[in-house]
Structure formats: C-alpha cells, structure tokens
Scaffold this active site. Structure first.
Site, PDB file in Angstrom:
ATOM      1  CB  CYS A   2      -0.704  -0.098   1.438  1.00 42.60           C
ATOM      2  SG  CYS A   2      -2.028  -1.838   1.211  1.00 42.60           S
ATOM      3  NE  ARG A  28       4.628   1.647  -0.999  1.00 38.59           N
ATOM      4  CZ  ARG A  28       5.171   1.493  -0.011  1.00 38.59           C
ATOM      5  NH1 ARG A  28       6.834   2.054   0.459  1.00 38.59           N
ATOM      6  NH2 ARG A  28       5.233   1.373   0.716  1.00 38.59           N
ATOM      7  CD1 TRP A  72      -0.138  -5.721  -4.055  1.00 36.15           C
ATOM      8  CD2 TRP A  72      -0.306  -6.490  -1.620  1.00 36.15           C
ATOM      9  NE1 TRP A  72      -0.121  -6.751  -4.182  1.00 36.15           N
ATOM     10  CE2 TRP A  72       0.332  -7.696  -2.505  1.00 36.15           C
ATOM     11  CE3 TRP A  72      -0.312  -7.580  -0.294  1.00 36.15           C
ATOM     12  CZ2 TRP A  72      -0.118  -9.013  -2.128  1.00 36.15           C
ATOM     13  CZ3 TRP A  72      -0.730  -8.740  -0.108  1.00 36.15           C
ATOM     14  CH2 TRP A  72       0.069  -9.179  -1.036  1.00 36.15           C
ATOM     15  CG  ASN A  98       0.234   1.735   3.899  1.00 32.66           C
ATOM     16  OD1 ASN A  98      -1.162   1.960   3.117  1.00 32.66           O
ATOM     17  ND2 ASN A  98       1.064   2.396   3.433  1.00 32.66           N
ATOM     18  N   GLY A  99      -0.457  -1.121   6.674  1.00 32.81           N
ATOM     19  CA  GLY A  99      -0.291  -2.514   7.807  1.00 32.81           C
ATOM     20  C   GLY A  99      -1.883  -2.851   8.287  1.00 32.81           C
ATOM     21  CD  GLU A 464      18.467 -12.039  -7.934  1.00 32.82           C
ATOM     22  OE1 GLU A 464      17.470 -12.275  -7.103  1.00 32.82           O
ATOM     23  OE2 GLU A 464      17.884 -11.004  -8.656  1.00 32.82           O
ATOM     24  CE  LYS A 468      15.561  -9.819 -10.454  1.00 29.27           C
ATOM     25  NZ  LYS A 468      15.292  -9.525  -8.844  1.00 29.27           N
ATOM     26  CD  GLU A 471      11.088 -10.710  -9.277  1.00 27.88           C
ATOM     27  OE1 GLU A 471      10.277 -10.662  -8.807  1.00 27.88           O
ATOM     28  OE2 GLU A 471      12.381 -10.497  -9.485  1.00 27.88           O
ATOM     29  CG  HIS A 487      20.294 -35.407  -6.802  1.00 29.41           C
ATOM     30  ND1 HIS A 487      21.061 -36.720  -6.148  1.00 29.41           N
ATOM     31  CD2 HIS A 487      21.991 -34.675  -6.785  1.00 29.41           C
ATOM     32  CE1 HIS A 487      22.540 -36.968  -6.293  1.00 29.41           C
ATOM     33  NE2 HIS A 487      22.818 -35.701  -7.196  1.00 29.41           N
ATOM     34  CE  LYS A 581      11.846  -2.061  -6.022  1.00 32.64           C
ATOM     35  NZ  LYS A 581      13.009  -2.920  -6.052  1.00 32.64           N
TER      36      LYS A 581
HETATM   37  C1  F6R Z   1      12.948  -9.902  -6.477  1.00 32.78           C
HETATM   38  C2  F6R Z   1      12.769  -9.078  -5.635  1.00 32.78           C
HETATM   39  C3  F6R Z   1      12.338  -9.761  -4.160  1.00 32.78           C
HETATM   40  C4  F6R Z   1      13.012  -8.307  -3.026  1.00 32.78           C
HETATM   41  C5  F6R Z   1      12.488  -8.992  -1.702  1.00 32.78           C
HETATM   42  C6  F6R Z   1      12.621  -8.455  -0.984  1.00 32.78           C
HETATM   43  O1  F6R Z   1      13.606  -9.200  -7.514  1.00 32.78           O
HETATM   44  O2  F6R Z   1      12.602  -7.734  -5.366  1.00 32.78           O
HETATM   45  O3  F6R Z   1      12.662 -10.962  -4.331  1.00 32.78           O
HETATM   46  O4  F6R Z   1      14.379  -8.568  -2.974  1.00 32.78           O
HETATM   47  O5  F6R Z   1      11.001  -8.996  -1.404  1.00 32.78           O
HETATM   48  O6  F6R Z   1      12.871  -6.606  -0.825  1.00 32.78           O
HETATM   49  P1  F6R Z   1      14.178  -6.030  -0.286  1.00 32.78           P
HETATM   50  O7  F6R Z   1      15.099  -5.800  -0.893  1.00 32.78           O
HETATM   51  O8  F6R Z   1      13.601  -3.917  -0.297  1.00 32.78           O
HETATM   52  O9  F6R Z   1      13.772  -6.332   1.641  1.00 32.78           O
END
Ligand code: F6R
Length: 586
Positions: A2, A28, A72, A98-99, A464, A468, A471, A487, A581
């Site tokens: 949010c 976000r 959200w 928010n929360g 990672e 990438k 997602e 395995h 985000k």
């Molecule tokens: C993936 C991504 C997420 C963040 C995770 C932690 O591309 O961005 O997996 O890495 O939500 O976010 P932060 O680093 O803000 O704690």
C-alpha cells in the site's frame, strides 16, 4: 505494497498533487486506489477505483488539503468499497492506512453493537468508526489519536483526515511514513521517492510518534504525548533518479545504472567497509539474512566469505531465521540485506534478534528506513531509488558491498576493487549490444520451463537468475546447484528444454561442464555463460572473467533475459502481477 500520499498547504490543486504522489508510489504494487480532498466550498470530494491509476485525472477542483492511497488487498477482496480512503458513518473522519489492525474483528463487533454501519470488509474501516465513537465524548483529535494508538494492535501507519478542523493526524507503528515540507506546504508519503518531486527535506517518523499537520504548520509528539523537535534529513536522491528519462521501463533504466552504482561503491565505501570489518571480526557467529533476492545476496555472501575471507557465515531466509534464532546471543552479528529497509519479514526477525542483544548491520538502499534506524551499523548502497518491482541495481550493489567486505577481512581490498572494476567494464561491454540476449529471450517464449545451473558462488546466481526471469515474464524458471538437477528435476528435461549453465573460469569449471553434458544427453538446449566457449553449448554468451566478481555481469545477463522475455510476451516488466516492491505485511 500500500502507498500513502497526503498534502496540506497553499497550493490550490491538492487533488492533482496527491494523484501525482500516488503515481510515484505505483511501483510498490497495488490493486485499487482512492483520493479524498476538501474542496474550497467545504464539500468533501472522494473518489475510489479498482485497478491502476493509468491516465486517470480528478476533475478540476480547488482544494488545499487531502489524502490518497494505493491498496494492495489483504483484508477483503479487490473492490471499490474496500479501497481506501474509508470514512466513519458521518463522513467527517477519513482514513488511509498501511499495515494491519490485528484486533479489528473484536473492535468491529463492539462498534457494530453501537450501531455503526460498515461499508467495507477491511480492517482499516474500524479506525474511522472507532474515532467517530470516541469523538462523541471528546472532540480533541490529538486525544482521540492517542487513544487509537493504544486501541489498535499490529503494525500500522494511519492518517486520519478531520476535514472540519482541516487537520491531518498521522500515527506510526511499524509501517513506514515520511514527512516532508517546502514553502508551499506539508507532505506525507509512505516512501521518500514520492517526496523528491517536492522536497528533499524529510523526516522519517519513529514508532509510536504522532504528527499533526494543518494550516498553521506541524507538531510532532513522542509516544508519551510530549512535543518533540523535528530534525530533517536531506535525501540524497535527485529528481531525475525517479524519472524514466530516455528508457521505456524502469527495469531497463536500472539495469543500465549498474556500472555507475558499482563504481560509486568502489569509490566511496572503502572507509565504511574498513570500520564495519572491525565489527565483523569481533562477532562470534555471523548471520546473513534477507528475503527473495536479498536472500540470494546472503547466500552469495556466505560463499564469498568462505572463499575469500576464510570465514563461516550462516545465510538464512529472513522469515525462516526466527526458527533458527536459538543460537543468537549478544556477541552475534546479524547482517540484514534489504533494498527498501522496510520488508516486514526481515524487520520482525531483526526485532527478535535485538531482544537477544545481537548486533545488527544493515545493508540497505534507503537511509532513514526502518532497518536503517534499527541497526547498530550501516552500509548504504547509494543506488538511487529503485522503482521496478524486480530488483536489479540494488542486487548487484549489495554483492559489490559484500565483495569488498570479504576482501577487506582477507586484507585484499585492492584486489576487490580491481575485480569490481572488471565487472563494471564487462556490464558496460555487453549493454552496448543486447541483440543476442533479446533474440534468445524471443526463443524462450514458447518454452514452459527454463533451468539455470550454477556451482559454488554461481549457485545463488542461478537462483537469482531464475527469480528474475519468472517474476517478470511468468515463465517457469528454476535455479539449481548444478549437480542437484540429477537428484530429481532432470525428469522434467525434454528435447529442446532451455538450460542455462553458468560456467565461470573457477574451480567449478570442469564439473559445470559435466553438468552441461548430462543435460545435453537428455535433449536440453544448452546455453553456456562463460569466458570460454565449448562445443557442448548450443548457444553461448561470453562473460569475461572478473574472478569471483563474475557473478555480477553473469546475473546481469539474466536480468536482461527476464526483461526481454517479459516484453516478448507482452507484459509490463516494471509491474509484475501480484507482486509489490516493498513487502510491508507478513
Ligand atoms: C525480486 C525482489 C524481491 C526483493 C524482496 C526483498 O526481484 O525484488 O525478492 O528482493 O522482496 O526486498 P528488500 O530488499 O526491499 O528487503
């Protein structure tokens, strides 16, 4: 998740300012939005919608005070009624939040008994009715807000707009909220990147603080209701950092910013790294934690610390770390990686580690964030605002920091800088021509699975890279420690299944090549990423050797693959579905 934006001041277009603020917070992640302003004629204008803001504009309104929110969904589905702002029965108390109000069910029951009519399924709406109920016996908004702070449980940032009094009250516990001011007025946002359009002078509210904003200025109160002086900090961002500039998407912009960000770390972080290395040396038990990509950084860090500094580190997913915390004591050091510094799964376990007196080192991109303020020691990424949901530049920045720290501990910082410079030139080299990666991504469109293999320090890079790709493009991608594939998961490999093999010129080289042979024998289409080509590869992307720092240009290849695959499938790489985000709810 949010987002909150609010304004009170001299400008007559509060509605437009709030819409602009909400747009700046869009990254976000959200599924509905709403705005409430008091018009010059005294009427309240309230608008709520399901979906994205897009090109939406409010009608021409003359207004100097109001609040807005991007939601959200957590409590209650994605509907117009559940979108914020929420009002009490009279419409004279307007709330964005928010929360989570953890005890909302019991509060709602009591309020229903008293005859309050609820219009939504949200936890937030109880705040408006609770304030309305208490206002019947005490009309002082400050007292009401202090009462609210003790009545609601859970982490929240609440803004209550009292249009009759023309004041905004903010209460903060757990969820972030930042206050800023300029000559034209006072601003609130859940994220400083929405603030830089107006001011760089900001104050991050602390837990339990209450802030009152109105025509005559502002007043901050501590948790005991005492007036507190605000010391503003200056944001290190520039306005252009928050804008797309010549790029079509933030993800591409941020991928391209990586050389600059890493070079800046090489140039400016050396003395901080030296200081922090002293704390690491003193620690008895070091833990690297993070969520999602930040966990992949933690795991990369564990490999780098072992190999370069000959030190043992425990890497853990932050939300799982609480279940491993029995080892934490006052000599432990917890290194928390977080771009936003607000990820609730991380913050909660940092709180617990602090209860056990562990020391905290924050590696974050956001000065003033919750993690930043909680930590004993800090290393800042200084990567500028990261707006694409999928992290890119903050990921490689964290790797660069941990690379320097590992080498500092080993007494080889000069070598770290040389390796990182090689990594910078390597990213710059292949960013000049991304046609090959783009074509490869276009071929991936028809495939259901992509597997990515790596060994040693390339294993977290494989994880990672898969994250990438999946997602942003929604293609099922899975990263593996190369030998693990046999395995079980090798059963999924069929003729033509794309398998990327990270094969840097290190101690894993021969074994990684054997893994390439094994999958090739089952029909896989093998893409080698290495400094040396080999006939086993069906396709090859050259990444020159930068020693252990090769993981930085290597992951950049996958960032680009994900980006171009998303475009090829017609998706917006900046705003993947369901994702947020800044993950500020558990
Ligand atoms: C993936 C991504 C997420 C963040 C995770 C932690 O591309 O961005 O997996 O890495 O939500 O976010 P932060 O680093 O803000 O704690």
């Amino acid at each position: 998740m949010c987002g909150i934006f609010a304004y009170v001041g001299k400008k007559q277009n509060a509605g437009d300012l709030i819409m602009e603020g909400l747009k700046a917070l869009e990254y976000r992640g959200y599924d509905s939005w709403g705005v409430a302003v008091k018009k010059q004629d005294g009427q309240i204008y309230l608008e709520k919608h399901v979906g994205k803001i897009g090109q939406a504009k409010l009608p021409r309104l003359s207004s100097t005070i109001g609040i807005g929110h991007t939601r959200w969904a957590t409590h209650g589905g994605v509907t117009r009624d559940n979108a914020h702002p929420h009002t009490d029965c009279t419409g004279n108390i307007i709330i964005v939040h928010n929360g989570i109000v953890e005890n909302y069910t019991s509060l709602k029951k009591q309020l229903l008994k008293k005859g309050h009519i609820f219009k939504s399924e949200t936890d937030t709406e109880v705040i408006a009715h609770w304030l309305e109920e208490k206002k019947k016996t005490d009309n002082d908004p400050l007292k009401l807000m202090r009462g609210l702070a003790s009545a609601i449980k859970g982490m929240s940032a609440v803004i209550a707009f009292f249009p009759e009094e023309e004041v905004l009250y903010v209460y903060k516990y757990g969820s972030p909220i930042v206050f800023g001011q300029n000559n034209d007025g006072l601003y609130l946002a859940s994220d400083p990147s929405a603030m830089i359009l107006h001011t760089k002078q900001v104050y991050f509210l602390e837990d339990n603080e209450m802030l009152q904003l109105g025509r005559s200025g502002y007043e901050l109160y501590d948790g005991h209701g005492e007036i507190k002086k605000i010391t503003f900090t200056t944001l290190a961002y520039d306005q252009e950092d928050a804008l797309l500039g010549k790029y079509p998407y933030f993800m591409l912009k941020e991928i391209h910013e990586q050389p600059k960000v890493i070079q800046n770390i090489i140039d400016t972080q050396a003395s901080n790294i030296t200081k922090v290395a002293e704390f690491v040396k003193k620690a008895d038990g070091t833990y690297f934690i993070g969520c999602g990509s930040a966990y992949h950084v933690s795991l990369s860090g564990a490999y780098l610390f072992s190999k370069i500094a000959n030190r043992h580190v425990n890497a853990a997913i932050a939300s799982e770390f609480s279940y491993l915390e029995s080892f934490i004591k006052n000599t432990s050091l917890v290194v928390a990686f977080s771009q936003s510094g607000e990820t609730i799964d991380l913050i909660s376990c940092i709180r617990k580690a602090q209860e056990n007196k562990a020391k905290i080192l924050a590696v974050t991109n956001v000065p003033g964030s919750t993690l930043y303020r909680m930590a004993d020691h800090r290393l800042l990424l200084q990567a500028g605002p990261e707006k694409a949901v999928a992290t890119t530049k903050a990921y490689t920045a964290k790797i660069a920091i941990i690379y320097l720290l590992a080498h500092e501990l080993a007494g080889t910082i000069k070598k770290a800088k040389e390796d990182l410079r090689l990594a910078v030139s390597e990213i710059q080299r292949f960013l000049k021509n991304t046609d090959k990666i783009k074509k490869m991504a276009e071929q991936f469109v028809k495939h259901e699975h992509v597997f990515i293999l790596g060994r040693g320090v390339s294993y977290p890079t494989a994880l990672e890279s898969a994250l990438k790709i999946k997602e942003v493009s929604y293609c099922h991608a899975e990263g593996f420690a190369a030998s693990e594939l046999k395995h079980g998961v090798i059963a999924l490999v069929q003729k033509g299944t794309p398998i990327i093999v990270y094969n840097p010129a290190d101690e894993t080289y021969q074994d990684a090549l054997s893994s390439a042979h094994e999958v090739k024998a089952r029909g896989a289409y093998v893409i080698g990423i290495s400094s040396k080509n080999n006939p086993i590869y069906d396709d090859f992307i050259e990444v020159k050797d930068c020693h252990e720092a090769t993981i930085i240009p290597n992951v950049t290849v996958a960032q680009l693959l994900g980006y171009y695959l998303a475009l090829a499938k017609g998706y917006d790489p900046d705003k993947p579905r369901n994702l947020a985000k800044s993950v500020t709810v558990k």
